[in-house]
Design an enzyme around this catalytic site. Structure first.
Site, PDB file in Angstrom:
ATOM      1  N   VAL A 169      21.750  -5.999  29.425  1.00  0.00           N
ATOM      2  CA  VAL A 169      22.203  -5.967  30.663  1.00  0.00           C
ATOM      3  C   VAL A 169      22.070  -4.600  31.647  1.00  0.00           C
ATOM      4  CG1 VAL A 169      23.809  -7.848  30.643  1.00  0.00           C
ATOM      5  CG2 VAL A 169      24.597  -5.614  30.221  1.00  0.00           C
TER       6      VAL A 169
ATOM      7  N   ASP B  46      28.095  16.077  32.869  1.00  0.00           N
ATOM      8  CA  ASP B  46      26.834  15.105  33.482  1.00  0.00           C
ATOM      9  C   ASP B  46      27.592  14.097  34.353  1.00  0.00           C
ATOM     10  OD1 ASP B  46      24.177  14.287  34.042  1.00  0.00           O
ATOM     11  OD2 ASP B  46      24.348  12.669  32.364  1.00  0.00           O
TER      12      ASP B  46
ATOM     13  N   GLY C 158      21.205   2.946  29.015  1.00  0.00           N
ATOM     14  CA  GLY C 158      21.909   4.327  29.611  1.00  0.00           C
ATOM     15  C   GLY C 158      21.512   5.312  28.666  1.00  0.00           C
ATOM     16  N   GLY C 159      21.131   6.534  29.234  1.00  0.00           N
ATOM     17  CA  GLY C 159      20.615   7.647  28.041  1.00  0.00           C
ATOM     18  C   GLY C 159      19.492   7.145  27.567  1.00  0.00           C
ATOM     19  N   PHE C 160      19.615   7.100  26.162  1.00  0.00           N
ATOM     20  CA  PHE C 160      18.447   6.600  25.342  1.00  0.00           C
ATOM     21  C   PHE C 160      18.741   5.230  24.683  1.00  0.00           C
ATOM     22  CE2 PHE C 160      17.986  10.926  26.092  1.00  0.00           C
ATOM     23  CZ  PHE C 160      16.741  11.068  26.503  1.00  0.00           C
ATOM     24  N   GLY C 161      19.810   4.467  25.164  1.00  0.00           N
ATOM     25  CA  GLY C 161      20.245   3.286  24.338  1.00  0.00           C
ATOM     26  C   GLY C 161      20.078   2.031  25.466  1.00  0.00           C
ATOM     27  N   LEU C 162      20.313   1.011  24.733  1.00  0.00           N
ATOM     28  CA  LEU C 162      20.303  -0.423  25.643  1.00  0.00           C
ATOM     29  C   LEU C 162      21.764  -1.072  25.594  1.00  0.00           C
ATOM     30  CD1 LEU C 162      16.768  -2.209  24.368  1.00  0.00           C
ATOM     31  CD2 LEU C 162      17.230  -0.919  26.534  1.00  0.00           C
TER      32      LEU C 162
ATOM     33  N   LYS D 191      26.688  -0.812  23.163  1.00  0.00           N
ATOM     34  CA  LYS D 191      25.583   0.123  23.538  1.00  0.00           C
ATOM     35  C   LYS D 191      24.922   0.541  22.396  1.00  0.00           C
ATOM     36  CE  LYS D 191      24.699   4.574  25.832  1.00  0.00           C
ATOM     37  NZ  LYS D 191      25.087   5.911  26.254  1.00  0.00           N
TER      38      LYS D 191
END
Length: 484
Positions: free
Chosen positions: A33, A167, A36-40, A61
């Site tokens: 869905v 961030d 984010g960052g370097f993940g699904l 995540k």
């Protein structure tokens, strides 16, 4: 199989894949869905026997095991994000809500020889970046101040547990899945400890680590490679609030050059409060944001912010609801900018031809003019109907350079066996269908012909023309004149 790149997005796991967390609890993956960052990010469910519902309350995540961001995020949750800790804090501060997503589980998995790390989280709703884009980058002032107050509550809790977020931005701020009046600060992949067991890290610039974070909002400390600080988080918050009030930031045009962005932020901070107050738009004053950034400027690196003072700076006197409807003036701003646009391209091309050299020959094919001859600049497309291949057109000529241009045009016409005009005679463009587009030059002398006679072969001006070059009616199939 070789190990994947540490900073890349992982290959998707199959729908229905079963994960087992660190306490042997199983979770079933649904569809992807987001990322984010370097993940699904996947929908997930505790019911491993059924397909994951789109109405589930959990997401997972997943990142490659070698990646760092999810490891950092897990470190934050294990130290500061446990539900019982947050509940105790809320009771002590008399808060109804603390916008940190709930952590449920974590673990490791392997698929096709590749190791993954995963974290099960509370499902959230839409993020503020999507809403911001719909609203032209802006929110209503009361909503901006309310968001600021919520973030001060969250930052106070994070800081009290020896972490900084580092961030803050619209894409990391999300509404609640069940209650859109609840706001959450997500993604702790850049969170780090500014303090170890009560001992705060020292100020030390490291330019090799400079400009970390999201370039638009990152703090001046981060630009200089200094480890995260509490004042840095508050400064990032101030830059975000300024963006949401104004729809842009003064350094938006330099985002590819981190040094220029840092210098622009330095100038803004050095000239407070005027530098921020003058950015107010559509009656939405930025005085509160100027006050917040002025307070940040007064903080030393090790200082603890006065969170209650920050809440007072951002207070509207009442506890406003989050209203993300389009702010007043967003549509008006677009209309105003539209009114300042130059005339349409067709008109601009016509007027600009006054300053171009005379063309020796122009062919009109498929709606484009193609220039031929020496010293002729490339012609621009003209929005007209399909023209005869052999028809010609002369550009309008500037008064100051007419004599020189006529001399050059005369040489060109002799080579083509075409009669010369002694002064301003303009040929018209005629389509096969008989449609005529008339491009008239500005001049104090006008034609004596009526508008009904626009399709005549020549548009003869009031200036006298040498009798040798007066043409009779068109002859032949293509209407080309014969020599006199």
């Amino acid at each position: 199989m070789s190990a994947p790149k540490k900073r890349g997005l992982p290959k998707p796991l199959p729908d229905g894949f079963i994960l087992t967390d660190n306490v042997k609890k199983k979770w079933r993956l649904g569809k992807v869905v987001g990322q984010g960052g370097f993940g699904l990010i996947y929908y997930a469910s505790q019911d491993i026997g059924s397909a994951v519902s789109a109405d589930t309350d959990f997401v997972v995540k997943v990142e490659y095991h070698e990646n760092g961001p999810l490891f950092c995020e897990l470190s934050f949750y294990k130290r500061a994000g446990r539900p019982e800790m947050m509940q105790k804090w809320m009771q002590s501060k008399r808060l109804d809500h603390l916008g940190i997503p709930k952590y449920w589980a974590s673990g490791q998995a392997e698929y096709n020889g590749i190791k993954y790390r995963f974290m099960v989280m509370e499902r959230l709703g839409t993020d503020l970046q999507k809403i911001s884009e719909r609203n032209g980058g802006r929110f209503k002032k009361a909503t901006v101040l309310r968001v600021g107050q919520v973030l001060v509550d969250i930052l106070e809790y994070i800081h009290e547990n020896e972490f900084v977020h580092a961030d803050i931005k619209a894409s990391n701020l999300m509404l609640g899945h069940r209650n859109p009046q609840e706001l959450y600060l997500a993604d702790y992949g850049l969170a780090n400890r500014y303090c170890n067991d009560g001992v705060q890290k020292q100020y030390h610039e490291n330019h090799r680590k400079g400009h970390d974070g999201t370039i638009e909002y990152t703090s001046l400390d981060a630009h200089r490679g200094v480890t995260g600080s509490r004042r840095g988080d508050i400064q990032i918050l101030g830059f975000c609030l300024l963006h949401w009030l104004c729809g842009s930031l003064p350094w938006d045009g330099d985002l590819k050059n981190a040094v220029k962005v840092m210098e622009a932020k330095d100038r803004l901070m050095d000239s407070l409060p005027e530098s921020v107050q003058q950015l107010s738009v559509n009656g939405a004053s930025t005085a509160e944001v100027a006050s917040l950034l002025l307070y940040v400027k007064s903080l030393n690196f090790h200082d603890k912010p006065d969170y209650q003072r920050l809440r007072q700076i951002l207070s509207t006197g009442t506890k406003e609801k989050l209203d993300f409807s389009v702010p007043r003036g967003v549509g008006e701003k677009k209309s105003a900018s539209k009114a300042l646009e130059p005339p349409n391209r067709g008109k601009a091309r016509c007027s600009s031809t006054k300053h171009q050299p005379a063309m020796s020959s122009i062919e009109v094919q498929n709606g484009q003019r193609k220039a031929k001859g020496q010293g002729v600049s490339k012609a621009k497309p003209v929005a007209i109907g399909e023209e005869d291949d052999d028809e010609e057109d002369d550009d309008e000529e500037d008064e100051g350079g007419r004599e020189k241009k006529l001399k050059q045009a005369s040489c060109n016409r002799r080579r083509q066996n075409v009669p010369q005009k002694s002064d301003r005679v303009t040929r018209s463009l005629r389509s096969r269908a008989g449609t005529l587009k008339s491009y008239k030059e500005d001049d104090s002398t006008n034609d004596d012909d009526d508008e009904e006679e626009e399709e005549k072969e020549e548009d003869v001006r009031s200036n006298p023309i040498d009798p040798r070059y007066i043409r009779g009616p068109p002859k032949g199939k293509r209407g080309r004149p014969k020599m006199v």
